[in-house]
Design a protein around this motif. Sequence first.
Motif, PDB file in Angstrom:
ATOM      1  N   UNK A 114      -3.088  89.484  16.027  1.00  0.00           N
ATOM      2  CA  UNK A 114      -3.953  88.300  16.175  1.00  0.00           C
ATOM      3  C   UNK A 114      -4.182  87.630  14.826  1.00  0.00           C
ATOM      4  N   UNK A 115      -4.414  88.444  13.799  1.00  0.00           N
ATOM      5  CA  UNK A 115      -4.661  87.902  12.464  1.00  0.00           C
ATOM      6  C   UNK A 115      -3.453  87.121  11.954  1.00  0.00           C
ATOM      7  N   UNK A 116      -2.265  87.709  12.086  1.00  0.00           N
ATOM      8  CA  UNK A 116      -1.049  87.048  11.621  1.00  0.00           C
ATOM      9  C   UNK A 116      -0.784  85.771  12.417  1.00  0.00           C
ATOM     10  N   UNK A 117      -1.089  85.815  13.707  1.00  0.00           N
ATOM     11  CA  UNK A 117      -0.938  84.609  14.536  1.00  0.00           C
ATOM     12  C   UNK A 117      -1.864  83.500  14.030  1.00  0.00           C
ATOM     13  N   UNK A 118      -3.113  83.868  13.693  1.00  0.00           N
ATOM     14  CA  UNK A 118      -4.060  82.882  13.187  1.00  0.00           C
ATOM     15  C   UNK A 118      -3.603  82.248  11.885  1.00  0.00           C
ATOM     16  N   UNK A 119      -3.052  83.051  10.980  1.00  0.00           N
ATOM     17  CA  UNK A 119      -2.546  82.525   9.708  1.00  0.00           C
ATOM     18  C   UNK A 119      -1.375  81.577   9.951  1.00  0.00           C
ATOM     19  N   UNK A 120      -0.478  81.961  10.855  1.00  0.00           N
ATOM     20  CA  UNK A 120       0.686  81.106  11.137  1.00  0.00           C
ATOM     21  C   UNK A 120       0.251  79.781  11.761  1.00  0.00           C
ATOM     22  N   UNK A 121      -0.768  79.817  12.630  1.00  0.00           N
ATOM     23  CA  UNK A 121      -1.271  78.590  13.248  1.00  0.00           C
ATOM     24  C   UNK A 121      -1.965  77.694  12.219  1.00  0.00           C
ATOM     25  N   UNK A 122      -2.698  78.309  11.293  1.00  0.00           N
ATOM     26  CA  UNK A 122      -3.336  77.523  10.234  1.00  0.00           C
ATOM     27  C   UNK A 122      -2.291  76.780   9.404  1.00  0.00           C
ATOM     28  N   UNK A 123      -1.189  77.458   9.122  1.00  0.00           N
ATOM     29  CA  UNK A 123      -0.127  76.806   8.351  1.00  0.00           C
ATOM     30  C   UNK A 123       0.512  75.663   9.141  1.00  0.00           C
ATOM     31  N   UNK A 124       0.794  75.930  10.412  1.00  0.00           N
ATOM     32  CA  UNK A 124       1.543  74.959  11.218  1.00  0.00           C
ATOM     33  C   UNK A 124       0.715  73.746  11.612  1.00  0.00           C
ATOM     34  N   UNK A 125      -0.607  73.913  11.720  1.00  0.00           N
ATOM     35  CA  UNK A 125      -1.447  72.859  12.307  1.00  0.00           C
ATOM     36  C   UNK A 125      -2.329  72.134  11.308  1.00  0.00           C
ATOM     37  N   UNK A 126      -2.058  72.294  10.016  1.00  0.00           N
ATOM     38  CA  UNK A 126      -2.898  71.632   9.026  1.00  0.00           C
ATOM     39  C   UNK A 126      -2.972  70.129   9.273  1.00  0.00           C
TER      40      UNK A 126
END
Length: 346
Positions: A114-126
């Motif tokens: 879940x944590x890694x998914x959140x980081x990847x989404x933060x990067x992709x959705x800035x």
Amino acid sequence: MSRTNSSSMSLGFPAVGLCLAALLLSNALLYFYLESLYPTDELLVSSRVGCEPRHFKMATMKNCIPWLQCSQINAEVRKLKLIGQGAVKKVHLAEWRGQKVALSQLSSPDYLEDFLHGVSMLQALQGPQVVQLVGFCLENRTQVTEHHPLGSLLNLESILAQEQHQQHNKWQMRLGLAIDYVSILHYLHDSPAGKRVMCDSSSLEKTLTQFLLTSDFHLVVNDLDALPEVDESRGLLVKCGHRELTGDFVAPEQLWPFRSKGKPFSDNLMPGYDERTDIWKIPDVTWFLMGRVPGGDVVHFHLFQIHEECKKEDPKLRPSALDVLKVYQSVYSSMVRDNAGFRDML
């Protein structure tokens, strides 16, 4: 006598015409101003204004710089105090070069995915609808984001009760927050990372904690740990978690369909669903956001029809987030115009 009347009438018509023209011009200017605040076209997805991708710039910074990496986070980010903790992350208020930031760390190895998914989404959705990413370190399971001192949207009523913020407690600001909320849903449902569903929304309280209130009373989405993708062309649907969901807040299709038959819940047999679960929840979130302020009842009256459509049992009959957003913007602009016209009459 007739010459006097016709003369006064002829003088009166240009004056009335000028007044009407001025009123139309003021309404047009007001419309374009509101459109600039809440545009109805596709929302622009970009990094912070003036910054390249993978760069950040907070309010007091002059220049954009690249996202912080492990060595910089370890050396330059200093924890101050714990300000929040959930199943996935614990969050500290921290300081970086005199700037207040939020330092998030993995709470338990059980939630690493879940944590890694959140980081990847933060990067992709800035973009403007998402909290600004300052940096991350996957080795240490940490991420750094911009700090918003007003905190979670769950704190809205207590914040507006404070003397320094009471002047903001008006229907205009509250409806503006609702517009921000629906705008974020529209962005997530049509994002650069595909059509995303807000799964951390099994209750009103849980949903509100996913958003941060900015100092100028706008919203950014903050928690992206549970944001699965829907893709109808690939037959890709979502299920929010592996446990049975209950209650009136979640959409009907998120409930176990065989409960009335006495069949025990089975994740394998639970049907998937799509982003329209987010639409079902819009009226409940907006009801909270509007609170009890003068003019709020008028807002609810104007939104009644679109909210009825959001609550359709059949998900396919519900409007899209963009449809709801357009109605919200229209209600906002028409109510502002009506208020302006009423003031002109006084």
